[in-house]
Write a protein that holds these residues in place. Sequence first.
Motif, mmCIF file in Angstrom:
data_model
loop_
_atom_site.group_PDB
_atom_site.id
_atom_site.type_symbol
_atom_site.label_atom_id
_atom_site.label_comp_id
_atom_site.label_asym_id
_atom_site.label_seq_id
_atom_site.Cartn_x
_atom_site.Cartn_y
_atom_site.Cartn_z
ATOM 1 N N ASP A 137 -38.684 -1.886 1.124
ATOM 2 C CA ASP A 137 -39.549 -2.216 -0.007
ATOM 3 C C ASP A 137 -40.807 -1.352 -0.078
ATOM 4 N N GLN A 138 -41.220 -0.740 1.050
ATOM 5 C CA GLN A 138 -42.460 0.034 1.063
ATOM 6 C C GLN A 138 -42.236 1.526 1.273
ATOM 7 N N ARG A 139 -41.245 1.885 2.083
ATOM 8 C CA ARG A 139 -40.867 3.284 2.316
ATOM 9 C C ARG A 139 -42.014 4.123 2.867
ATOM 10 N N GLN A 140 -42.820 3.528 3.732
ATOM 11 C CA GLN A 140 -43.926 4.233 4.362
ATOM 12 C C GLN A 140 -43.685 4.311 5.861
ATOM 13 N N GLY A 141 -43.427 5.504 6.351
ATOM 14 C CA GLY A 141 -43.234 5.715 7.779
ATOM 15 C C GLY A 141 -43.995 6.942 8.229
ATOM 16 N N CYS A 142 -44.577 6.880 9.431
ATOM 17 C CA CYS A 142 -45.377 8.001 9.908
ATOM 18 C C CYS A 142 -45.675 7.824 11.388
ATOM 19 N N VAL A 143 -46.222 8.881 11.990
ATOM 20 C CA VAL A 143 -46.613 8.838 13.399
ATOM 21 C C VAL A 143 -47.880 8.007 13.546
ATOM 22 N N THR A 144 -47.842 7.054 14.473
ATOM 23 C CA THR A 144 -49.030 6.235 14.737
ATOM 24 C C THR A 144 -49.640 6.525 16.104
ATOM 25 N N GLY A 145 -48.901 7.172 16.994
ATOM 26 C CA GLY A 145 -49.463 7.448 18.303
ATOM 27 C C GLY A 145 -48.594 8.360 19.150
ATOM 28 N N PHE A 146 -49.235 8.997 20.124
ATOM 29 C CA PHE A 146 -48.565 9.837 21.111
ATOM 30 C C PHE A 146 -48.971 9.351 22.495
ATOM 31 N N VAL A 147 -48.010 9.223 23.391
ATOM 32 C CA VAL A 147 -48.293 8.897 24.790
ATOM 33 C C VAL A 147 -47.619 9.961 25.648
ATOM 34 N N VAL A 148 -48.413 10.744 26.353
ATOM 35 C CA VAL A 148 -47.840 11.750 27.252
ATOM 36 C C VAL A 148 -47.231 11.029 28.444
ATOM 37 N N ALA A 149 -45.911 11.200 28.612
ATOM 38 C CA ALA A 149 -45.203 10.491 29.673
ATOM 39 C C ALA A 149 -45.175 11.273 30.985
ATOM 40 N N SER A 150 -45.292 12.572 30.916
ATOM 41 C CA SER A 150 -45.296 13.375 32.146
ATOM 42 C C SER A 150 -46.507 13.003 32.992
ATOM 43 N N GLY A 151 -46.261 12.646 34.239
ATOM 44 C CA GLY A 151 -47.340 12.258 35.140
ATOM 45 C C GLY A 151 -47.971 10.928 34.809
ATOM 46 N N ASN A 152 -47.298 10.097 34.027
ATOM 47 C CA ASN A 152 -47.865 8.819 33.581
ATOM 48 C C ASN A 152 -46.855 7.710 33.820
ATOM 49 N N ALA A 153 -47.006 6.988 34.901
ATOM 50 C CA ALA A 153 -46.038 5.950 35.270
ATOM 51 C C ALA A 153 -46.067 4.762 34.316
ATOM 52 N N ASP A 154 -47.149 4.593 33.576
ATOM 53 C CA ASP A 154 -47.299 3.438 32.678
ATOM 54 C C ASP A 154 -47.049 3.801 31.222
ATOM 55 N N ALA A 155 -46.392 4.937 30.991
ATOM 56 C CA ALA A 155 -46.252 5.452 29.630
ATOM 57 C C ALA A 155 -45.474 4.498 28.727
ATOM 58 N N ASN A 156 -44.411 3.906 29.219
ATOM 59 C CA ASN A 156 -43.596 3.031 28.369
ATOM 60 C C ASN A 156 -44.387 1.826 27.887
ATOM 61 N N GLU A 157 -45.135 1.199 28.790
ATOM 62 C CA GLU A 157 -45.926 0.037 28.395
ATOM 63 C C GLU A 157 -47.070 0.430 27.465
ATOM 64 N N GLN A 158 -47.665 1.579 27.710
ATOM 65 C CA GLN A 158 -48.722 2.048 26.823
ATOM 66 C C GLN A 158 -48.179 2.276 25.410
ATOM 67 N N ALA A 159 -46.996 2.862 25.310
ATOM 68 C CA ALA A 159 -46.401 3.109 23.997
ATOM 69 C C ALA A 159 -46.091 1.797 23.289
ATOM 70 N N ARG A 160 -45.602 0.807 24.037
ATOM 71 C CA ARG A 160 -45.318 -0.491 23.416
ATOM 72 C C ARG A 160 -46.596 -1.157 22.913
ATOM 73 N N ARG A 161 -47.664 -1.057 23.691
ATOM 74 C CA ARG A 161 -48.929 -1.653 23.244
ATOM 75 C C ARG A 161 -49.439 -0.968 21.980
#
Length: 228
Positions: A172-196
């Motif tokens: 109904d809205q057709r609006q999609g875009c990048v909202t964030g980047f989380v560098v995963a290399s060297g970042n053990a908490d990257a998955n949780e940070q991306a989910r937050r």
Amino acid sequence: MASHTPIQNACARLPAVLSFIPETGRRDRLRLTIALAAFVGLTLPAFASGITSEYTQIDTETDCVVVRSADDGEGDWADLVCPGYKGYPVLVFYSDLRESVFYGFPPAFERVPDFMSFVGFNFAGPTIEWRLHQRGETAVPFASIHRWFVSDPEFPGDDTEVLVVRKVAQLDQRQGCVTGFVVASGNADANEQARRLADEQARDFACGADQPTVLSGSVPLPDFTLGQ
């Protein structure tokens, strides 16, 4: 008013998916329609409350329909439509060893909506995480999290991994875009940070006005481009 079954609702999305694709001949359009219909999953009721995750796999060699591709002498590029979460399409745009990916239903007639890619050679991984919230009895994907691999010309073979968080475009809205980047290399908490990031920002993110959030530690975010 007659109610619609989940499969009727899902199949009703097909014209919207096709609407951004120009006429390419009756045979090609019919082939694309049949292929997209095979991708549409039933929108079944979800029983968990709150925000959850579902995962889909993508293989551009076997799972996707090539909508356009380069002719001889036009370089190396292709536009593909791939299956996503329960009828939500994934659009992949490939050019010169770089990719841009759009999740959900694009604005009508836009071939490459909200182009995003990294400057270095790159590709997206095979697994897409979809963040879902409840809308009535249905779990609706509002954000995607996808791992990218970005090469560094100074260190060939040593890719930087980045989790790209995007707002999923709704029918109904057709609006999609990048909202964030989380560098995963060297970042053990990257998955949780991306989910937050996805849970806190994606639903209210104003595409074209708000700026993506960047989370990085010892490894910087590779240079990227937004817009065509």
